[in-house]
Design a protein around this motif. Structure first.
Motif, PDB file in Angstrom:
ATOM      1  N   HIS A 217     -52.012 -83.467  -1.891  1.00  0.00           N
ATOM      2  CA  HIS A 217     -51.777 -83.862  -3.282  1.00  0.00           C
ATOM      3  C   HIS A 217     -50.802 -85.031  -3.382  1.00  0.00           C
ATOM      4  O   HIS A 217     -51.028 -85.975  -4.143  1.00  0.00           O
ATOM      5  CB  HIS A 217     -51.258 -82.669  -4.101  1.00  0.00           C
TER       6      HIS A 217
ATOM      7  N   HIS B 129     -58.418 -87.759 -10.011  1.00  0.00           N
ATOM      8  CA  HIS B 129     -57.580 -87.034  -9.041  1.00  0.00           C
ATOM      9  C   HIS B 129     -58.438 -86.288  -8.007  1.00  0.00           C
ATOM     10  O   HIS B 129     -58.181 -86.355  -6.797  1.00  0.00           O
ATOM     11  CB  HIS B 129     -56.676 -86.084  -9.840  1.00  0.00           C
TER      12      HIS B 129
ATOM     13  N   HIS C 283     -56.522 -77.133  -4.377  1.00  0.00           N
ATOM     14  CA  HIS C 283     -55.437 -76.189  -4.705  1.00  0.00           C
ATOM     15  C   HIS C 283     -55.501 -74.965  -3.800  1.00  0.00           C
ATOM     16  O   HIS C 283     -54.469 -74.390  -3.456  1.00  0.00           O
ATOM     17  CB  HIS C 283     -55.516 -75.775  -6.177  1.00  0.00           C
TER      18      HIS C 283
ATOM     19  N   ASP D  41     -60.830 -80.624  -6.889  1.00  0.00           N
ATOM     20  CA  ASP D  41     -59.416 -80.336  -7.152  1.00  0.00           C
ATOM     21  C   ASP D  41     -59.138 -78.840  -6.968  1.00  0.00           C
ATOM     22  O   ASP D  41     -58.131 -78.451  -6.366  1.00  0.00           O
ATOM     23  CB  ASP D  41     -59.068 -80.796  -8.579  1.00  0.00           C
TER      24      ASP D  41
HETATM   25 ZN    ZN Z   1     -54.846 -81.051  -8.033  1.00  0.00          ZN
END
Ligand code: ZN
Ligand code: NZQ
Length: 392
Positions: free
Chosen positions: A267, A281, A198, A194
């Protein structure tokens, strides 16, 4: 570089045992009656919740509790939290857990002081006011400890949507890397993925001449690539956990994303996967990112080639920059595989026959009008192709 404003007022306390100062910080930021919000039990088992309560008691602060936040947090518990805060005249929300707990806390904090349905904020209305929020982070991943964002899933229709506003930036965040040592390896790896996502979502820009943020992003990516194998090999490696934890905050409080257009297509495409299949996620992003990047890289081959050479150490092929760009994406895939992340629909538990449904909710659900946009604009045909690439 584009014009920008940047407001990031969160106070950070970083390091060993810092959670024992929770009460002191709640007081400093004006709290007198606290909602302690937490997840499915990891903070109970680790003893963290008891330490936090003790710290509040020592500071003379009263509190009520609401546990049970699930990963990919749901609207039902948010409504429950709002009711509780109103009934108990709560004036401060303290999140003890990961991104899901923090996001649920942000939704409760905004919903408690709002006259309407809190879901308005997740349908496009900006959050202008909220109860103050503090966080005690237990997983380096979502970056919610420093971000103005919250992501909630509405059970009815399983819409997973985000809301934003500087009002929900935490007043303080306590980051003790030792608290992340109890994470299962899969969750550690999902968090690392994750954080990398980002960084990629910000690196993929259409704004020219953004060398300072390009270099900051590349530095954070290199840190993650260096530290990830060390923490996977030794979950108790405090120094590696510390570097990952701070990189996770830096990756998403937008210090490295200012003055440039950003992507966020990966995303948005992933959010439908975690909404429908309830996967982590980060694991969903591991499957999504390589497919999206292979689909869009021709939009700016040199940007992908720059990433490949500067971050992955690929040799630049000036006669064939497309090959360099693709080599970089292959390095990312190999890296994700090496830390135990899935790369295909099947590994995620996703089903090919669900693709039309995924695309419909992604491109048409909740006010969208047939496409999503970021680094490139993707319509329903593009998104269908991208999901198909994940079937492998
Ligand atoms: Zn994320
Ligand atoms: O619920 P508990 O029992 O605490 O267990 C959690 C959960 O099962 C466990 N865990 C967390 N810390 C632990 C631990 N287990 C053992 N030891 C620890 N120290 O890990 C599991 C995952 O937790 P979760 O909070 O769901 O993880 P994460 O921080 O990755 O948050 C994911 C959510 O954040 C959203 C995601 O979409 C997802 O819903 N995001 C939020 C963002 C934001 N607000 O800025 C941005 C992100 O892009 C992301 O979309």
């Amino acid at each position: 570089m584009d014009n920008f404003t940047f407001y990031s007022p969160t106070f950070f306390a970083f390091g060993k045992d810092t959670e024992n100062d929770a009460g002191k910080y709640v007081k400093r930021f004006g709290g007198s009656k606290v909602l302690i919000h937490y997840g499915g039990g990891s903070v109970v088992r680790s003893g963290l919740l008891d330490r936090v309560k003790k710290s509040l008691e020592v500071a003379g602060i009263s509190f009520v509790e609401l546990g049970g936040v699930k990963p990919n947090p749901r609207s039902g518990l948010v409504y429950e939290g709002i009711e509780l805060c109103k009934k108990e005249s709560v004036d401060f929300v303290l999140a003890v857990g990961g991104g899901s707990v923090i996001d649920s806390s942000k939704a409760i904090a905004a919903g408690t002081v709002y006259g309407g349905d809190f879901w308005d904020f997740y349908s496009g209305k900006r959050i202008e006011e909220a109860l103050p929020i503090g966080t005690i982070l237990t997983i380096a991943a979502a970056g919610s400890e420093g971000s103005p964002d919250s992501v909630i899933t509405k059970e009815e229709g399983m819409f997973k949507r985000g809301a934003s506003g500087d009002a929900i930036r935490p007043k303080f965040s306590i980051l003790n890397p030792a608290l992340t040592q109890t994470l299962p390896p899969y969750q550690t790896a999902a968090g690392i993925t994750d954080i990398l996502a980002h960084l990629h979502e910000r690196y993929l820009t259409n704004t020219k001449d953004v060398e300072v943020t390009d270099r900051l992003i590349e530095g954070l990516m290199l840190t993650m690539i260096h530290e990830a194998p060390r923490v996977i090999a030794d979950p108790n490696n405090y120094e590696a956990r510390a570097n990952i934890m701070w990189a996770g905050m830096m990756a998403h409080n937008n210090a490295v994303g200012v003055g440039r257009s950003q992507d966020w297509n990966s995303h948005n495409i992933e959010h439908e996967l975690s909404a429908l299949y309830d996967c982590a996620h980060g694991a969903g992003l591991a499957v999504t990112m390589p497919a999206v990047f292979k689909y869009v890289y021709k939009h700016d081959v040199m940007r992908f080639a720059k990433l490949a050479t500067r971050v992955w150490g690929c040799q630049m092929d000036f006669d064939n920059p497309e090959a360099t760009a693709l080599a970089g994406i292959a390095c990312l895939e190999n890296f994700l595989k090496s830390i135990g992340m899935p790369l295909s629909f099947a590994e995620l538990g996703a089903k090919e026959e669900d693709i039309p449904k995924l695309v419909d909710v992604l491109c048409n659900g909740d006010g969208r009008t047939g496409s999503i946009s970021g680094f490139v604009t993707l319509d329903t045909k593009d998104c269908t192709e991208i999901y198909k690439m994940m079937v492998r």
